[in-house]
Design a protein around this motif. Structure first.
Motif, PDB file in Angstrom:
ATOM      1  N   UNK A 126       0.847  -1.201   0.000  1.00 41.66           N
ATOM      2  CA  UNK A 126       0.000   0.000   0.000  1.00 41.66           C
ATOM      3  C   UNK A 126       0.889   1.261   0.000  1.00 41.66           C
ATOM      4  N   UNK A 127       1.927   1.241   0.831  1.00 42.64           N
ATOM      5  CA  UNK A 127       2.803   2.418   0.911  1.00 42.64           C
ATOM      6  C   UNK A 127       3.741   2.520  -0.290  1.00 42.64           C
ATOM      7  N   UNK A 128       4.184   1.371  -0.805  1.00 39.76           N
ATOM      8  CA  UNK A 128       5.026   1.398  -2.010  1.00 39.76           C
ATOM      9  C   UNK A 128       4.257   1.970  -3.196  1.00 39.76           C
ATOM     10  N   UNK A 129       2.960   1.625  -3.259  1.00 39.64           N
ATOM     11  CA  UNK A 129       2.144   2.060  -4.401  1.00 39.64           C
ATOM     12  C   UNK A 129       1.930   3.578  -4.423  1.00 39.64           C
ATOM     13  N   UNK A 130       2.185   4.238  -3.295  1.00 45.43           N
ATOM     14  CA  UNK A 130       2.060   5.707  -3.263  1.00 45.43           C
ATOM     15  C   UNK A 130       3.240   6.401  -3.951  1.00 45.43           C
ATOM     16  N   UNK A 131       4.302   5.625  -4.199  1.00 46.93           N
ATOM     17  CA  UNK A 131       5.538   6.215  -4.733  1.00 46.93           C
ATOM     18  C   UNK A 131       5.613   5.954  -6.239  1.00 46.93           C
ATOM     19  N   UNK A 132       5.686   7.009  -7.083  1.00 46.85           N
ATOM     20  CA  UNK A 132       5.788   6.784  -8.528  1.00 46.85           C
ATOM     21  C   UNK A 132       6.922   5.822  -8.883  1.00 46.85           C
ATOM     22  N   UNK A 133       8.028   5.869  -8.159  1.00 53.40           N
ATOM     23  CA  UNK A 133       9.146   4.970  -8.460  1.00 53.40           C
ATOM     24  C   UNK A 133       9.014   3.626  -7.744  1.00 53.40           C
ATOM     25  N   UNK A 134       7.883   3.467  -7.034  1.00 51.05           N
ATOM     26  CA  UNK A 134       7.461   2.148  -6.563  1.00 51.05           C
ATOM     27  C   UNK A 134       8.373   1.465  -5.543  1.00 51.05           C
ATOM     28  N   UNK A 135       9.094   2.238  -4.763  1.00 52.12           N
ATOM     29  CA  UNK A 135       9.879   1.646  -3.675  1.00 52.12           C
ATOM     30  C   UNK A 135      10.108   2.704  -2.594  1.00 52.12           C
ATOM     31  N   UNK A 136      10.518   2.215  -1.417  1.00 50.59           N
ATOM     32  CA  UNK A 136      10.817   3.131  -0.324  1.00 50.59           C
ATOM     33  C   UNK A 136      12.158   3.814  -0.538  1.00 50.59           C
ATOM     34  N   UNK A 137      12.402   4.839   0.275  1.00 46.97           N
ATOM     35  CA  UNK A 137      13.665   5.597   0.208  1.00 46.97           C
ATOM     36  C   UNK A 137      14.744   4.806   0.947  1.00 46.97           C
ATOM     37  N   UNK A 138      15.980   4.854   0.449  1.00 45.22           N
ATOM     38  CA  UNK A 138      17.093   4.136   1.085  1.00 45.22           C
ATOM     39  C   UNK A 138      18.159   5.125   1.580  1.00 45.22           C
ATOM     40  N   UNK A 139      18.956   4.715   2.570  1.00 44.26           N
ATOM     41  CA  UNK A 139      20.005   5.611   3.070  1.00 44.26           C
ATOM     42  C   UNK A 139      20.924   6.137   1.960  1.00 44.26           C
ATOM     43  N   UNK A 140      21.221   5.272   0.959  1.00 44.03           N
ATOM     44  CA  UNK A 140      22.092   5.723  -0.136  1.00 44.03           C
ATOM     45  C   UNK A 140      21.458   6.892  -0.897  1.00 44.03           C
ATOM     46  N   UNK A 141      20.122   6.842  -1.078  1.00 39.73           N
ATOM     47  CA  UNK A 141      19.427   7.950  -1.768  1.00 39.73           C
ATOM     48  C   UNK A 141      19.642   9.259  -0.997  1.00 39.73           C
ATOM     49  N   UNK A 142      19.548   9.168   0.338  1.00 36.17           N
ATOM     50  CA  UNK A 142      19.689  10.364   1.179  1.00 36.17           C
ATOM     51  C   UNK A 142      21.160  10.811   1.199  1.00 36.17           C
ATOM     52  N   UNK A 143      22.079   9.836   1.305  1.00 36.41           N
ATOM     53  CA  UNK A 143      23.506  10.167   1.347  1.00 36.41           C
ATOM     54  C   UNK A 143      23.928  10.884   0.062  1.00 36.41           C
TER      55      UNK A 143
END
Ligand SMILES: NC(=O)c1ccc[n+]([C@@H]2O[C@H](COP(=O)([O-])OP(=O)(O)OC[C@H]3O[C@@H](n4cnc5c(N)ncnc54)[C@H](O)[C@@H]3O)[C@@H](O)[C@H]2O)c1
Length: 292
Positions: free
Chosen positions: A248-265
């Motif tokens: 349900x939460x993944x489907x809210x994201x156009x890129x279809x996945x949660x955020x990862x530490x590498x994305x933030x770094x």
């Protein structure tokens, strides 16, 4: 300013050209990551270490912070801190200067969440969230910037960075999660204001606004994680398993996945490398939140 702080400023000035000769995008930089014993903070600290930074794992949970620092290696050190406590934050900054010689980047990541409906939400929970996510952010920026201003006196051409970890809930409201969203919106107000004040000292101040870290402990902890809590509370209509809640939460994201530490770094490193930007709040949400 306290005599201790004056001493730490002097030490940071003396050491301004004393940085380890290490390669990588952050080679030689001295970094504090608050709340780095687990979750996003741990992952960010690991990525920055890999890119050549010396990293302070600053956290309330000292045993876990020590484990993280030990697993990283000799350019990492654990320091106990409660970001909501004035004296404790000043000491974190002082110990960092004593250990590594200065501060080039503060990643103000420590944060907490308490959610619930407006009518039943208690003031103590409001105060708890505000004291860490908002006042704690002020304290970390205050003491780190005192050291950075001293370093600026010694090396006027050098740039220093403060990057705060806000949230997508710092950019748009969050249903029954107002204490958190309010603290994160407020944090961006601090970032914009500090950015204006600190420009003349070569200190950039920016915020990163990540999406949900669905693989992290906050969401995925099998006992206390939000997936289990939301399943038990029936928050997601029709969900029968933790996997249903996750999808349900993944489907809210156009890129279809949660955020990862590498994305933030990566966004943190962008802020450091980009020499012509300050006071920004950068979404890292897989397209879930877009700036106007
Ligand atoms: N997890 C998410 O989905 C998400 C999404 C967007 C933004 N964020 C933000 O990212 C940051 C990290 O979140 P997380 O989910 O990784 O958190 P987490 O709960 O997994 O880890 C937080 C860490 O901060 C430490 N901490 C808590 N209070 C502290 C205090 N007063 N002083 C020092 N350390 C303290 C904890 O010991 C813990 O190690 C927070 O600011 C959070 O608001 C998280």
């Amino acid at each position: 300013m306290s005599v201790y702080m004056t001493k730490w400023c002097e030490l940071a000035k003396q050491n301004i050209n004393n940085r380890p000769n290490v390669g990588g995008r952050l080679g030689g930089k001295i970094v504090i990551v608050t709340g780095a014993a687990q979750g996003f903070g741990k992952g960010i600290a690991e990525e920055l270490y890999r890119e050549g930074a010396s990293v302070v794992i600053a956290d309330m949970n000292l045993p876990l912070a020590e484990e993280v620092a030990k697993n990283l290696g000799e350019r990492a050190a654990a320091i106990a801190v409660n970001v909501a406590d004035d004296e404790s934050v000043a000491e974190m900054v002082g110990k960092t200067v004593e250990t590594f010689g200065g501060i080039d980047l503060l990643v103000a990541n420590a944060g907490v969440v308490r959610s619930g409906p407006l009518a039943t939400f208690e003031k103590k929970d409001m105060d708890f969230v505000t004291s860490i996510n908002y006042t704690g952010l002020f304290l970390c920026c205050k003491y780190a910037s005192i050291i950075m201003q001293a370093q600026h006196e010694a090396a006027p051409d050098r740039l220093f960075d403060i990057v705060t970890i806000s949230s997508k809930s710092g950019l748009e409201g969050s249903n029954k999660n107002f204490a958190y969203a309010g603290s994160k919106f407020g944090g961006i107000g601090l970032v914009q204001s500090f950015a204006l004040e600190l420009c003349e000292y070569g200190i950039k101040v920016n915020a990163i606004c990540p999406g949900n870290y669905l693989d992290g402990p906050l969401w995925s902890d099998p006992e206390r994680g939000l997936f289990v809590q939301y399943l038990n509370a029936g928050k997601v209509p029709g969900a029968k398993t933790v996997e249903d809640v996750r999808r349900f939460y993944e489907a809210k994201v156009p890129m279809n996945r949660g955020c990862l530490p590498l994305d933030v770094a990566r966004a943190v490193m962008y802020c450091v490398e980009q020499e012509y930007e300050t006071g920004q709040a950068i979404p890292v949400t897989g397209g879930q939140v877009m700036l106007n």
